[in-house]
Scaffold this motif. Structure first.
Motif, short mmCIF file in Angstrom:
data_model
loop_
_atom_site.label_atom_id
_atom_site.label_comp_id
_atom_site.label_asym_id
_atom_site.label_seq_id
_atom_site.Cartn_x
_atom_site.Cartn_y
_atom_site.Cartn_z
N SER A 1 6.54 -2.28 1.53
CA SER A 1 7.32 -1.32 0.54
C SER A 1 8.72 -1.96 0.34
CB SER A 1 7.52 0.13 1.32
OG SER A 1 6.24 0.75 1.27
N ASN A 2 9.16 -2.53 1.49
CA ASN A 2 10.54 -3.24 1.25
C ASN A 2 10.41 -4.42 1.76
OD1 ASN A 2 11.62 -0.50 0.71
ND2 ASN A 2 11.50 -0.10 2.63
N ASN B 1 2.16 -0.62 -7.52
CA ASN B 1 2.67 0.67 -7.52
C ASN B 1 1.60 1.82 -7.66
OD1 ASN B 1 1.72 0.46 -10.28
ND2 ASN B 1 3.48 0.01 -10.96
N PHE C 1 5.83 0.15 5.71
CA PHE C 1 5.30 1.29 4.82
C PHE C 1 6.43 2.27 4.49
CE2 PHE C 1 1.82 -0.44 7.44
CZ PHE C 1 0.76 -0.32 6.64
N LYS D 1 8.72 4.81 1.42
CA LYS D 1 8.84 5.46 0.16
C LYS D 1 9.14 4.70 -0.81
CE LYS D 1 10.27 9.53 3.04
NZ LYS D 1 11.46 10.79 3.07
N ALA D 2 8.27 4.24 -1.44
CA ALA D 2 8.33 3.42 -2.53
C ALA D 2 7.06 3.73 -3.56
CB ALA D 2 8.30 1.79 -2.20
N HIS D 3 7.42 3.77 -4.75
CA HIS D 3 6.37 4.07 -5.94
C HIS D 3 5.68 5.47 -5.71
CE1 HIS D 3 7.47 0.14 -7.63
NE2 HIS D 3 7.13 -0.54 -6.52
N VAL E 1 0.87 5.48 -0.19
CA VAL E 1 1.58 4.38 -0.05
C VAL E 1 0.86 3.50 1.14
CG1 VAL E 1 3.58 3.16 0.63
CG2 VAL E 1 3.84 4.96 -1.00
N LYS F 1 -1.14 -0.08 0.65
CA LYS F 1 -0.66 -1.32 1.08
C LYS F 1 -1.72 -1.91 2.21
CE LYS F 1 3.20 -1.48 -0.94
NZ LYS F 1 3.55 -2.30 -1.99
N ASN G 1 14.57 2.42 -3.28
CA ASN G 1 13.58 3.71 -2.94
C ASN G 1 14.22 4.22 -1.60
OD1 ASN G 1 12.44 2.44 -0.33
ND2 ASN G 1 11.33 1.09 -1.52
#
Length: 424
Positions: free
Chosen positions: A99-100, A153, A175, A177-179, A189, A193, A318
């Protein structure tokens, strides 16, 4: 045209491109088309520029004598060609998602592994269903390993990219809070992933695991083929330290000081150092790679301007990365101002997550808080809330930011870097 027939032509090409403006002698040009454009109209021009071959998906542009070939779908043909090329490669391929921190981690891994090996890697942010095939097709006979970044996404995307790249090693940075809109929430998510783990498990390949991350530990606990870092019982363990707002790591009493800010980058450094040690790179060379890597991609990039220190983190945002950035920036010495832009693709939880960030910002030690974008405007009504960068730029023409330290953090669609020229 099929991939088996075309593959010998590909092997004689210098590179593959989908951009007609970048066609050079001996290239292969894939002419993509969409609702508002058709790159096939440049097919003959590409040949005149020296292209070795052009792939089009409209019959009327075909000219076999000039090596302009038809396929039903340029995208599928590109992916199939990449899959075929991958099947011919014997070098280890390292894939990473998360996620990041994907791109920064990829860049550091490349810097470390390049101390000993000839490494191909994902250029920029080409990490999707088009970018991954292009990366695979850029691997040449001289390369000894490759690092492939994978973004997603929605569900099944990482599964598809792993099917193309068939990685020998894989790493999920985290992991977060993205998309959320595309994945369907945090659980989505995690599931999306984790498709990388499933691919590696199924193909009996190796997983790189941050053992300090409970989710990574949980999802790989029963799998034997893994390399671990992050805890004292791991295969590799590093101590963290910070100096002058920059993070570094220490291994067996020897330290490496990076030019990256943020505790979150410590984990990224550890992942790269772990892979370096696993592949037999002397730690002195790893130190050199870490200390000489300078971020230039608007990710944790530090710029000095007129005596001010600007932290540019404007490529993506995010709720998870935004919160970490604010907490880290609050530890900087001296007065601090933040300029934060909307976090996009959050779906139904957008208002809630933007409110949480505003609440967090207000609880930390910032001299001024500026928000940019419609989402933040809904929860931060006041004189320091702006709908877009143009509004904020106009404000900056008549109002100077007094703080020595300034953080700019927001999603790519907000383009916060546009206000840089107006910060004096």
């Amino acid at each position: 045209m099929n991939t088996a027939t075309f593959y010998p032509i590909f092997l004689h090409a210098t590179k593959v491109t989908i951009d007609s403006r970048k066609v050079e002698k001996n290239d292969i040009f894939f002419a993509f088309s969409g609702d508002n454009y058709n790159a096939a109209t440049f097919a003959e021009e590409a040949i005149q520029l020296g292209a070795l071959a052009v792939i089009v998906e409209q019959q009327e542009f075909v000219n076999v004598d000039n090596n302009i070939f038809y396929v039903p779908s340029t995208l599928i043909f590109l992916q199939d060609l990449a899959k075929l090329h991958r099947s011919m490669l014997t070098i280890p391929i390292i894939a990473l998602t998360g996620s990041n921190g994907k791109t920064t981690t990829k860049e550091i891994i490349h810097a470390v592994l390049s101390q000993k090996y000839k490494v191909q890697y994902t250029f920029g942010n080409l990490n999707n269903h088009i970018g991954v095939p292009l990366t695979l097709l850029s691997i040449k006979t001289e390369h000894e390993m490759a690092v492939v970044e994978m973004g997603a996404n929605h569900q099944r995307e990482i599964e598809m990219l792993c099917d193309l790249a068939k990685p020998n090693f894989g790493y999920i940075t985290n992991f977060g809070k993205a998309h959320l809109e595309g994945f369907g929430g945090v659980e989505g998510v995690i599931k999306g992933k984790s498709e990388m783990y499933l691919n590696l498990f199924e193909n009996k390949q190796t997983v790189l695991v941050n053992a300090a991350d409970p989710l990574q530990h949980e999802k790989t606990n029963s799998y034997d083929s893994k390399i671990t870092f992050g805890t004292k019982g791991s295969d590799y363990y590093f101590e963290k330290f910070s100096r002058n707002n920059f993070v570094g790591l220490e291994y067996e009493g020897i330290s490496a000081q990076s030019q990256l800010t943020g505790n979150y980058n410590f984990t990224n450094l550890c992942a790269a150092a772990t892979l370096g040690l696993h592949f037999g790179i002397d730690f002195s060379l790893i130190i050199s790679a870490i200390e000489n890597y300078i971020p230039t991609n608007m990710r944790s990039q530090i710029v000095e301007k007129n005596g001010k220190i600007l932290v540019l983190d404007t490529y993506n945002a995010n709720p998870s990365s935004m919160a970490e950035s604010l907490k880290n920036f609050s530890s900087f010495e001296g007065n601090k101002t933040i300029i934060i832009g909307d976090m996009l693709e959050l779906g139904d939880v957008s208002t809630e997550e933007h409110q949480a960030i505003v609440n967090l910002a207000n609880s930390l030690d910032f001299q001024e808080i500026f928000t940019i974008g419609k989402c933040f405007a809904e929860v931060n009504k006041g004189s320091k809330s702006f709908l877009n960068t143009q509004e904020f730029s106009e404000y900056l023409k008549n109002n100077k930011i007094a703080s020595k330290n300034i953080l700019l953090k927001g999603s790519r669609g907000i383009a916060l870097e546009k206000v840089l020229e107006f910060i004096d």
